[in-house]
Structure formats: structure tokens, C-alpha cells
Design an enzyme around this catalytic site. Structure first.
Site, short mmCIF file in Angstrom:
data_model
loop_
_atom_site.label_atom_id
_atom_site.label_comp_id
_atom_site.label_asym_id
_atom_site.label_seq_id
_atom_site.Cartn_x
_atom_site.Cartn_y
_atom_site.Cartn_z
N LYS A 179 -4.86 20.10 -11.43
CA LYS A 179 -4.02 21.18 -11.98
C LYS A 179 -2.70 20.58 -12.39
CE LYS A 179 -4.43 25.70 -12.43
NZ LYS A 179 -5.72 26.41 -12.59
N1 GLU Z 1 -7.28 27.25 -16.05
C1 GLU Z 1 -8.65 27.65 -15.94
C2 GLU Z 1 -9.07 27.75 -14.49
O1 GLU Z 1 -8.26 27.96 -13.63
C3 GLU Z 1 -9.56 26.76 -16.78
C4 GLU Z 1 -9.53 25.31 -16.42
C5 GLU Z 1 -10.31 24.44 -17.41
O2 GLU Z 1 -10.90 24.96 -18.33
O3 GLU Z 1 -10.30 23.23 -17.20
O4 GLU Z 1 -10.23 27.71 -14.16
#
Ligand code: GLU
Length: 420
Positions: free
Chosen positions: A110
Site C-alpha cells: 500500500k
Molecule cells: N485499492 C484497491 C484495494 O484496496 C485496489 C488495489 C489494486 O487494484 O491493486 O483493493
């Protein structure tokens, strides 16, 4: 066990406590368990940006790789005033369980920048994004770590990241991010993926309960990429969408909102607030209305110890990451509310991110109908697996989903062994 002052935050403590409980249920060996408690690497960067008024402001940014046992890391990038290292680390851990649960060949990551994107111009956001990308350059790559949109970021953010990365490589590298605009290597159906995934999970939940979604009373917090898409689909399927809110306020109509008309209103007004044919309702009151299905699809920690007692939904589907605190979870459980957890409910986004990444690596793009069919199949299978574990182990769906997610990562660690 050693604590982690580097990541000190409520959300991180919760994520580690959840892992500890699941590790005990799974009888994980001590070595594997403690390895999973720590992020693999965590980077802190400062991001100086020349603002439109000529001042230079410095923002703090983070990128955390939680685990790489199953593959390169994957996870969103958020721009939000509350971003801190602990939150980003906790969200990276959640991504590890989410990718594992969905059977994707990824570990979790993240990123975040502490800023208020609504208060910034497009030029300021572009400068911020490009400098952040330059600062985390060595941390990302198509087979290393692949960012995607999250709270406060979108397709445009991903296009700037992709361009910045590509410029330093001297060639276009579409696989470095997902959630890009289709024109520069994005996938059909990525924008709608999270909202769609929520609805597919709900179909399957209704099926497992011997019910149907038609006529169900639904309340949705958030009318963006996630809540908006879910609202449109559920409305088309005959659900009664009684209430919706966004950052400016909420609207309520017990007979059901006309979502097509609401879309028109939002196009003009930029918010659901002030929609004719509905009463105004605060975000706070919206959550506490009696309904069949509540979809928190805005930000984290919306359902807490101080309001969980007053939640009168039968099913909660977590569109956002971490909308329910553990204290609230315990209260909801005693009230018999079925909570479909974030790692399962909102996984449609990362599933189609995976499709986008695969398509980009192969320079071969699929039709939207294929994307939709594959997404539905994966969401349905994951829900059924989690549902069955929850019945067999007599645990709630969150515990069952985390057990499934953690187990696969733990097994991968055992097979790979400990380096050196
Ligand atoms: N931000 C989204 C999540 O929390 C998508 C992450 C992604 O597609 O890599 O799952």
C-alpha cells in the site's frame, strides 16, 4: 512478541491483533506467524511540491511491501489527510490477505501521501504524483510492486505514475501500475470492478441465504467509484436504494431513489446533496436507518463502538477498507448482523487489476464481457469458499476470509523456506 513502534497506530494494532487470532486458529508455527506480523519493507519519503501560489510545501509519502511470498506486491495508493505509516502498513497487510484469498499471484502493498487532494489544483496533484513516483522509483516495477488507485487517487494519477516511471526507463512500461486509462493500457471494466464485485458477492450471499436481492432495502455510504457502481447495478436489479450519501451530505427516500435521476443531479451539482425527490440526511443518521443491506463504501472506521449498537442493517457489505472497527464487529456479531468483510467484498478492484496487469504484460486485451464473466466467477467462488469455512469452523465471515487468506501465504512461506 516485540512491538512495532515504527507503525504505531490504531489500525495497525487491529491488523496485527486479527492476524494473531487467525494464526492461533490455524495453529500456525511460531516462525511463520512472526514473519507475517512484520512488513517486508517500508519506505518513507518527503515530497516537496511548488504550489500554485509560489510556496513550496513538503508532503510525507509512504510505500509499504507487506509480503512477497506469493509474488510481486500489489496495492493501492491513497491521498488523504489521515495517511500515516501505521495506516499504510496495516492496509498493506490487508492487501496480502486479500490477494491471497482471491488466488492472485501477489503479495500485499500500500502507498499513501498525507495531503488533502480536494483542496489541490490539477497541476499541484500532478507535481505531487510525479515527485512521489520518482522518490519510490526503486520500490516499484511490473515484477516488483504494482500500485493502483485507492482513496483520493484515480486513473489520471495512475497515468502520471506510469508516465514518470516510463520516462526514467526510456520506454513505455504499462505494467508498473493498474487502474490506468484504457487509452494507455488500462483494462475494460477496471473502473467498475470494485462496485461490480460487491454486487456479485451479494448475489451469492442472497443465494446462500435462500433469498433474492429484488425488493431489498439498501443504504449506501459513498457514491463514487465503488458506491455509485453498486447503486446503479442493484437499482437495475430491482433493489430499493433508500439512502445514499457522499462527502457533502446524504439523501433519503423510503420509497427508493431514482438512481438515473440522481446521476443526472450529481453531474450538475457535483454531489448527491440537494437531490429533489428526497429528504436530506446526515452521513451519521444514514448508517443507522433500518435496512436489509448497508454498504459502507466511503472511508475507514465508520461503524464504531459508539454507533454499532444503533446499526439496524441485516447485512453489511464492506466496500471501503476497514469501515468496521473490531469493537463494532463484536457488537454486530451479538446482534446477528452478517458482515461481508472488505478483503472479500471489495476485492473486485484488485482482481481486475490483475487482469489489467496480465493483459499489459501480454500486449493482448480482452473484451469487457470476458472481464465481467471472469470477475463474477472469481468473486462467487471466493464467497462460497469463505461461507463454507465459516460454517465448518463456526466463525464469522471476516475470520473465515482471513483464515483462507493467511493460510495460503503461510503455506508459501513454508514451501519457500527461510533465506539464507
Ligand atoms: N485499492 C484497491 C484495494 O484496496 C485496489 C488495489 C489494486 O487494484 O491493486 O483493493
Amino acid at each position: 512478541m516485540a512491538d512495532m513502534p515504527e507503525f504505531e497506530s490504531e489500525m495497525h494494532r487491529t491488523a496485527v491483533a486479527q492476524l494473531d487470532q487467525v494464526a492461533e486458529r490455524l495453529h500456525l508455527d511460531h516462525e511463520t506467524h512472526i514473519r507475517l506480523r512484520y512488513p517486508r519493507r517500508a519506505l518513507v519519503v518527503s515530497i516537496p511540491v511548488r504550489m500554485d501560489d509560489g510556496r513550496t510545501e513538503v508532503f510525507m509519502g509512504y510505500r509499504v511491501h507487506h509480503n512477497t511470498a506469493l509474488g510481486p506486491t500489489k496495492g493501492g495508493l491513497r491521498y488523504d489527510a489521515d495517511v500515516n505509516m501505521g495506516e499504510v502498513t496495516a492496509l498493506a497487510m490487508l492487501m496480502t490477505w486479500k490477494c491471497s484469498l482471491m488466488g492472485l499471484p501477489y503479495g500485499g502493498a500500500k502507498g499513501g501521501v498525507r495531503c488533502t487532494p480536494r483542496g489541490m489544483s490539477k497541476r499541484e496533484l500532478e507535481s505531487l504524483t510525479r515527485r512521489y513516483t520518482a522518490e519510490i522509483m526503486l520500490f516499484i516495477g511490473p515484477d516488483l510492486d504494482i500500485p493502483a488507485p485507492d482513496l483520493g487517487t484515480d486513473e489520471q494519477t495512475m497515468a502520471w505514475m506510469m508516465d514518470t516511471y516510463s520516462m526514467t526507463q526510456g520506454r513505455s512500461v504499462p505494467g508498473v501500475v493498474t487502474g490506468k486509462p484504457i487509452l494507455v493500457g488500462g483494462s475494460a471494466g477496471r473502473r467498475e470492478a470494485t462496485g461490480r464485485g460487491i454486487v456479485y458477492v451479494l448475489y451469492q450471499a442472497a443465494h446462500s441465504l435462500g433469498e433474492e436481492l429484488k425488493g431489498k432495502k439498501v443504504v449506501i455510504q459513498g457514491f463514487g467509484n465503488v458506491g455509485g457502481v453498486a447503486a446503479r447495478m442493484l437499482w437495475r436489479d430491482g433493489a430499493v436504494i433508500q439512502g445514499i450519501s457522499d462527502f457533502q451530505g446524504g439523501v433519503w427516500n423510503s420509497q427508493g431513489l431514482d438512481i438515473r435521476a440522481l446521476d443526472e443531479h450529481v453531474k450538475e451539482a457535483g454531489t448527491v446533496a440537494g437531490f429533489p425527490g428526497a429528504d436530506a440526511i446526515s452521513n451519521h443518521d444514514l448508517l443507522e436507518q433500518p435496512c436489509d443491506i448497508l454498504v459502507p463504501a466511503a472511508t475507514g472506521s465508520q461503524i464504531r463502538e459508539d454507533n454499532a449498537d444503533r446499526i439496524r442493517a441485516k447485512i453489511i457489505v464492506e466496500g471501503a477498507n476497514g469501515p468496521t472497527t473490531p469493537e463494532a464487529d463484536a457488537i454486530l456479531r451479538t446482534h446477528g448482523v452478517l458482515v461481508i468483510p472488505d478483503v472479500l467484498a471489495n476485492a473486485g478492484g484488485v482482481v481486475v487489476s490483475y487482469f489489467e496487469w496480465v493483459q499489459g504484460l501480454q500486449f493482448f486485451f480482452w473484451k469487457e464481457s470476458e472481464i465481467i464473466a471472469r470477475l463474477q466467477e472469481i468473486m462467487t467462488r471466493a464467497f462460497t469458499r469463505v461461507w463454507n469455512v465459516s460454517k465448518k469452523e463456526n466463525v464469522d465471515l471476516r475470520t473465515a476470509a482471513l483464515m483462507e487468506g493467511v493460510r495460503r501465504v503461510a503455506d508459501a512461506h513454508q514451501i519457500r523456506g527461510l533465506y539464507p
